[in-house]
Design a protein around this motif. Structure first.
Motif, PDB file in Angstrom:
ATOM      1  N   ILE A   7       0.859  -1.186   0.000  1.00  0.00           N
ATOM      2  CA  ILE A   7       0.000   0.000   0.000  1.00  0.00           C
ATOM      3  C   ILE A   7       0.896   1.236   0.000  1.00  0.00           C
ATOM      4  N   VAL A  31      -4.065   6.519  -3.443  1.00  0.00           N
ATOM      5  CA  VAL A  31      -3.546   5.315  -2.796  1.00  0.00           C
ATOM      6  C   VAL A  31      -3.319   4.270  -3.878  1.00  0.00           C
ATOM      7  N   CYS A  33      -2.489   0.419  -4.698  1.00  0.00           N
ATOM      8  CA  CYS A  33      -2.509  -0.953  -4.195  1.00  0.00           C
ATOM      9  C   CYS A  33      -1.746  -1.834  -5.175  1.00  0.00           C
ATOM     10  N   CYS A  60      -6.274   3.505   3.517  1.00  0.00           N
ATOM     11  CA  CYS A  60      -5.143   2.583   3.714  1.00  0.00           C
ATOM     12  C   CYS A  60      -5.464   1.539   4.778  1.00  0.00           C
TER      13      CYS A  60
END
Length: 327
Positions: A7, A31, A33, A60
């Motif tokens: 992450i 964010v 991934c 997160c």
């Protein structure tokens, strides 16, 4: 084969300032991934949105809760029982699609069963401001086929007529971002109709839009903040003519495809939109947008710089993603 989760928070500066009726921003905080199995890597990007109670930390944390399930082989379908709709599930869902494509050697579009992907025409965005400034921005974009204009003030008529006059050959969408009221919506909609506007997006606050079922729609109305997933659609009947599908709302490509099919069954028009993010966030949406009436995937064009490789934009045209980016 164990899947390892990574992450990462990234910040991408915006070229100038991006302003809507709720405020301004100078960067896109996203964010990332990443899922690795030792041989292949899948990626998905999401944009946490404070309007929906999301933050970088909360998203997160939601993704982190999936670490053990992903390591144990959780699938895209499993996600719906593990995490709710929203940005966190979007990042993981899209990373799983990407990982599946890399493992299989097939494109995501082929796995879904889509026909050959086509180049799309995306809207470009005029930020909220005073009428003169917005008209100048629209004038600079007057060669673009579709322009999306951020409104949402108490008195938007001057803005509406100014941008319409500045870009007379463009199809113009107004996005009020819940900024109008019961007291001014009819006046604003009549101005929009007179100016030749083709679509009005989310004029009233979600949950406070009952009047839309009782007033005329001289310009079609599109639900954005009111439309998150498939289960919302039935409640929008009679109030909205179209819906805006965004993967950060639906919680990923998997649910977006379900929502798209159900929306067509209910005779809604479809816009496919985005938050302000990089090409990695737009790439899965390009697949959904193959069957859209309006496409609003100009997020990377608002940034100072994009991922490399990214989506290829030529004016308002956006090409399907290459495997090096996603899918």
């Amino acid at each position: 084969m164990m899947t390892i989760l990574e992450i990462t928070v990234e910040r991408w500066p915006i070229a100038g300032t991006f302003t809507i009726s709720r405020g301004s921003k100078t960067e896109a905080a996203v964010v990332l991934c990443t899922l690795r199995d030792g041989l292949y890597t899948g990626r998905g990007e999401c944009v946490p949105y404070a309007r929906y109670g999301e933050s970088l930390d909360s998203v997160c944390a939601e993704i982190e809760k999936l670490r053990d399930a992903l390591a144990a082989g959780a699938t895209r379908e499993d996600l719906h029982g593990l995490i709710g709709e929203g940005a966190a599930r979007n990042a993981v869902d899209c990373a799983l699609w990407d990982l599946e494509a890399k493992r299989s050697g097939k494109r995501v579009a082929d796995i879904i069963g889509l026909p050959p992907l086509k180049t799309l025409t995306t809207a470009v965005t005029v930020s909220f401001g005073d009428a003169e400034t917005m008209a100048a921005s629209a004038r600079a974009m007057a060669d673009r086929p579709v322009i999306k204009v951020k409104v949402g003030g108490e008195d938007d008529e001057e803005r509406i007529f100014a941008v319409a006059e500045a870009a007379p050959k463009s199809r113009i969408i107004l996005d009020a971002n819940e900024g109008w009221t019961d007291a001014n919506i009819v006046r604003h909609m009549l101005a929009a109709a007179k100016a030749g506007i083709v679509l009005i997006e989310q004029p009233l606050p979600a949950g406070k839009d009952a009047i839309l079922s009782t007033i005329p729609h001289p310009v079609p109305i599109c639900a954005d903040e009111s439309a998150h997933g498939t289960d919302d659609l039935h409640n929008l009947l009679g109030r909205y003519d179209s819906i805006n599908i965004k993967l950060d709302k639906t919680g990923g490509l998997t649910e977006a495809l379900r929502m798209q099919k159900r929306a067509r069954d209910l005779d809604f028009g479809i816009m496919v939109g985005c938050m302000v993010g990089t090409s990695l966030a737009m790439a899965p949406a390009v697949l959904v947008a193959q069957d859209a009436d309006f496409v609003d995937l100009d997020g990377p064009l608002i940034l100072k710089e994009d991922r490399s490789p990214g989506l290829v934009f030529a004016g308002s045209l956006v090409s399907p993603p290459e495997p090096q980016l996603w899918g």
